[in-house]
Write a protein that holds these residues in place. Sequence first.
Motif, mmCIF file in Angstrom:
data_model
loop_
_atom_site.group_PDB
_atom_site.id
_atom_site.type_symbol
_atom_site.label_atom_id
_atom_site.label_comp_id
_atom_site.label_asym_id
_atom_site.label_seq_id
_atom_site.Cartn_x
_atom_site.Cartn_y
_atom_site.Cartn_z
ATOM 1 N N MET A 1 0.920 -1.189 -0.020
ATOM 2 C CA MET A 1 0.000 -0.122 0.048
ATOM 3 C C MET A 1 0.900 1.149 0.008
ATOM 4 N N SER A 2 0.387 2.178 -0.855
ATOM 5 C CA SER A 2 1.423 3.515 -0.933
ATOM 6 C C SER A 2 0.520 4.533 -0.276
ATOM 7 N N LYS A 3 -0.314 4.274 0.755
ATOM 8 C CA LYS A 3 -0.994 5.455 1.272
ATOM 9 C C LYS A 3 -0.309 6.263 2.139
ATOM 10 N N HIS A 4 0.921 5.873 2.644
ATOM 11 C CA HIS A 4 1.530 6.684 3.898
ATOM 12 C C HIS A 4 2.117 8.002 2.876
ATOM 13 N N ARG A 5 2.204 7.918 1.590
ATOM 14 C CA ARG A 5 2.889 9.126 1.018
ATOM 15 C C ARG A 5 1.800 10.379 0.862
ATOM 16 N N TYR A 6 0.442 10.100 0.981
ATOM 17 C CA TYR A 6 -0.476 11.050 0.967
ATOM 18 C C TYR A 6 -0.573 11.447 2.635
ATOM 19 N N TRP A 7 -0.850 10.460 3.423
ATOM 20 C CA TRP A 7 -1.430 10.955 4.743
ATOM 21 C C TRP A 7 -0.144 11.614 5.490
ATOM 22 N N PHE A 8 1.028 11.204 5.254
ATOM 23 C CA PHE A 8 1.978 11.771 6.168
ATOM 24 C C PHE A 8 2.185 13.230 6.009
ATOM 25 N N SER A 9 2.626 13.494 4.414
ATOM 26 C CA SER A 9 2.781 14.926 4.440
ATOM 27 C C SER A 9 2.646 15.327 2.987
ATOM 28 N N ALA A 10 2.583 16.686 2.725
ATOM 29 C CA ALA A 10 2.150 16.973 1.421
ATOM 30 C C ALA A 10 3.061 16.865 0.326
ATOM 31 N N CYS A 11 4.538 16.745 0.939
ATOM 32 C CA CYS A 11 5.468 16.708 -0.013
ATOM 33 C C CYS A 11 5.571 15.061 -0.455
ATOM 34 N N ASP A 205 -15.637 -13.583 -21.063
ATOM 35 C CA ASP A 205 -16.468 -14.954 -21.001
ATOM 36 C C ASP A 205 -15.677 -16.141 -20.488
ATOM 37 N N TYR A 206 -14.852 -16.058 -19.513
ATOM 38 C CA TYR A 206 -14.134 -17.333 -18.820
ATOM 39 C C TYR A 206 -15.117 -17.990 -18.388
ATOM 40 N N PRO A 207 -15.142 -19.586 -18.214
ATOM 41 C CA PRO A 207 -16.145 -20.286 -17.531
ATOM 42 C C PRO A 207 -15.953 -19.951 -16.105
ATOM 43 N N GLU A 208 -14.845 -19.589 -15.297
ATOM 44 C CA GLU A 208 -14.679 -19.513 -13.893
ATOM 45 C C GLU A 208 -13.496 -18.382 -14.233
ATOM 46 N N TRP A 209 -13.407 -17.646 -12.812
ATOM 47 C CA TRP A 209 -12.235 -16.712 -12.782
ATOM 48 C C TRP A 209 -12.022 -16.374 -11.247
ATOM 49 N N ASN A 210 -10.684 -16.371 -10.687
ATOM 50 C CA ASN A 210 -10.148 -16.071 -9.501
ATOM 51 C C ASN A 210 -9.577 -14.686 -9.243
ATOM 52 N N ILE A 211 -9.237 -14.266 -8.237
ATOM 53 C CA ILE A 211 -8.878 -12.980 -8.010
ATOM 54 C C ILE A 211 -7.367 -13.205 -6.918
ATOM 55 N N LEU A 212 -6.526 -12.691 -7.088
ATOM 56 C CA LEU A 212 -5.079 -12.408 -6.335
ATOM 57 C C LEU A 212 -4.958 -11.025 -5.988
ATOM 58 N N GLY A 213 -5.443 -10.434 -4.817
ATOM 59 C CA GLY A 213 -5.480 -9.250 -4.362
ATOM 60 C C GLY A 213 -4.228 -8.646 -3.320
ATOM 61 N N VAL A 214 -3.526 -7.627 -3.438
ATOM 62 C CA VAL A 214 -2.654 -7.125 -2.742
ATOM 63 C C VAL A 214 -2.914 -6.076 -1.955
ATOM 64 N N SER A 215 -2.860 -5.792 -0.622
ATOM 65 C CA SER A 215 -2.987 -4.716 -0.080
ATOM 66 C C SER A 215 -4.548 -4.004 -0.360
ATOM 67 N N TYR A 216 -4.176 -2.662 -1.077
ATOM 68 C CA TYR A 216 -5.623 -2.168 -1.243
ATOM 69 C C TYR A 216 -6.521 -3.133 -2.240
ATOM 70 N N GLY A 217 -5.780 -3.813 -2.998
ATOM 71 C CA GLY A 217 -6.324 -4.675 -4.162
ATOM 72 C C GLY A 217 -7.233 -5.937 -3.228
ATOM 73 N N THR A 218 -6.972 -6.133 -1.860
ATOM 74 C CA THR A 218 -7.908 -6.861 -1.346
ATOM 75 C C THR A 218 -9.073 -6.182 -1.129
ATOM 76 N N ARG A 219 -9.264 -4.913 -0.849
ATOM 77 C CA ARG A 219 -10.379 -4.094 -0.451
ATOM 78 C C ARG A 219 -11.226 -4.219 -1.851
ATOM 79 N N LEU A 220 -10.622 -3.847 -3.033
ATOM 80 C CA LEU A 220 -11.195 -3.973 -4.317
ATOM 81 C C LEU A 220 -12.066 -5.555 -4.568
ATOM 82 N N ALA A 221 -11.167 -6.589 -4.094
ATOM 83 C CA ALA A 221 -11.618 -8.005 -4.262
ATOM 84 C C ALA A 221 -12.958 -8.080 -3.395
ATOM 85 N N LEU A 222 -12.795 -7.506 -2.095
ATOM 86 C CA LEU A 222 -14.027 -8.037 -1.319
ATOM 87 C C LEU A 222 -15.359 -7.354 -1.945
#
Length: 504
Positions: A1-11, A205-222
Amino acid sequence: MSKHRYWFSACMALTALLFVAHHFYTRAGASELSTSPQAYKFLTTPCWFDADWTAEIRCGELHTPSASGAFHLPVVILKDETATRRKDPIVYLQGGPGAGARLHSDGIKSWLNWMRYAALGRDIILIDTRGTGRSSPALVCAEYNRSNQQMLREHASLAEELASGFDVTRTCFDAAVARNPALDYRHFSTRQSASDIRALMQLLDYPEWNILGVSYGTRLALEISYQESLQQQPTKLKAMVLDSIYPAGFGGVQTWPQVLDEAMHKFFSGCAAQPECINALGDSNRSPLELFMGALDSLRESPIELTIKRWDGEAPVSFLLNDHRFLSAAFAATYTPRDWLKIATAIKGVEEHNREALKPLIEPYVNQSMSEDFNSLTFTAVDCSDNPVMNEMDYLALVNQYSLLQNYTRDQWRYQLCHHLVAEAPLQSYQPYVPTLILAGELDPVTPLEWAQAVHSKWKNTQLHISQNTAHSVLSSEACLLQSLVHFYDQPAATFERCMEEDR
């Protein structure tokens, strides 16, 4: 997750202008699957990157409905060419929010290597979600980038940087909407991206499919899983792997005091237990905590000017290292325990005013912050669309509870842009209804192990694997675990058993 770049400071929000499409590729002969202006459609296109053309690669664009912005989202399908290829592909969901899928020449080469090494026996589907990578319309703002780069050369307090970043970013969002209504921040939510990916998989149109999510990708997966559970017809979603889980209701400004405090304490205790780390600090009479706080005090009074080499070949940049920028860089390095030694070396470097000792910590931090593979504006838009703003008194109570670094967390609530970009309907977290494997690192500073344990205890359809001595993004640190996932995807209802290193 790259969120520290925003939360921590404007720079730290300079983390990346979006990789604006400077590409123009032909759509001649593209296959259009739907012509309704309200419907999604997928266009097969020539690929826009150089790659190993012995590999079978399919490229295209997902066009979203005009009502939600009429976005064009690049898609790359890496075809599995093994004799044991399964018919259920894996959709890989990046961290962030704001991280692109790296659908450029270097990125695709890395993906092909990863795919062959992981040996999951399935096609891998990659997509630049709204506001990331080559997606268009692009959420960009030249003034945002200029302002942040200028700030990096100035000795401003954290409050000054946060205030400046708030004003510039708010102006950028207002200007973006005036330029193109599709760039309304509400079009960048997790809900919207989940709808996009579900539509893509229906069109492929695959018959079935799966997800592999990392960090924020897990929120999107859910959220994808939840939306799939609401449809009338049986879902084709088969199974999910969630690495470093970041569900709705967790993270954001409301957990920042706790996350920062606990991340740094994990470093302090971990460093104290490692002779190599203690030796790098060079002072056995004071604890890592004492030495770190001393470095912050020193940099607050006497910042150190650095010239940082750019990894992309551009001219070196000037960077004034003060206390809160040092803390932000150190927090970023806690993501991976193997980088803890860099923090210790830099603490000693501050004491000795040794610029070369600082660069192993600061150079990756600055370069990752300037990467075109991450868009901070998109991070902000998605985060504000997903999350409600916490009550100020509740936030300050957390600051007082996690008080070690309160001087660096107290002003975060006041300057969060979500006061301006208000969540109309905050995202909710629902348990997955398909078999789901949750992976958690014992030392993860940003999506802590406790988050994974909390949701696993409530969610019946999940298995939890905890990796010892591992931090964020478990699969990037444990090759054996990555290569075990093929068995989970083959039989997701069975008890997951990872391989042992000696078995490989």
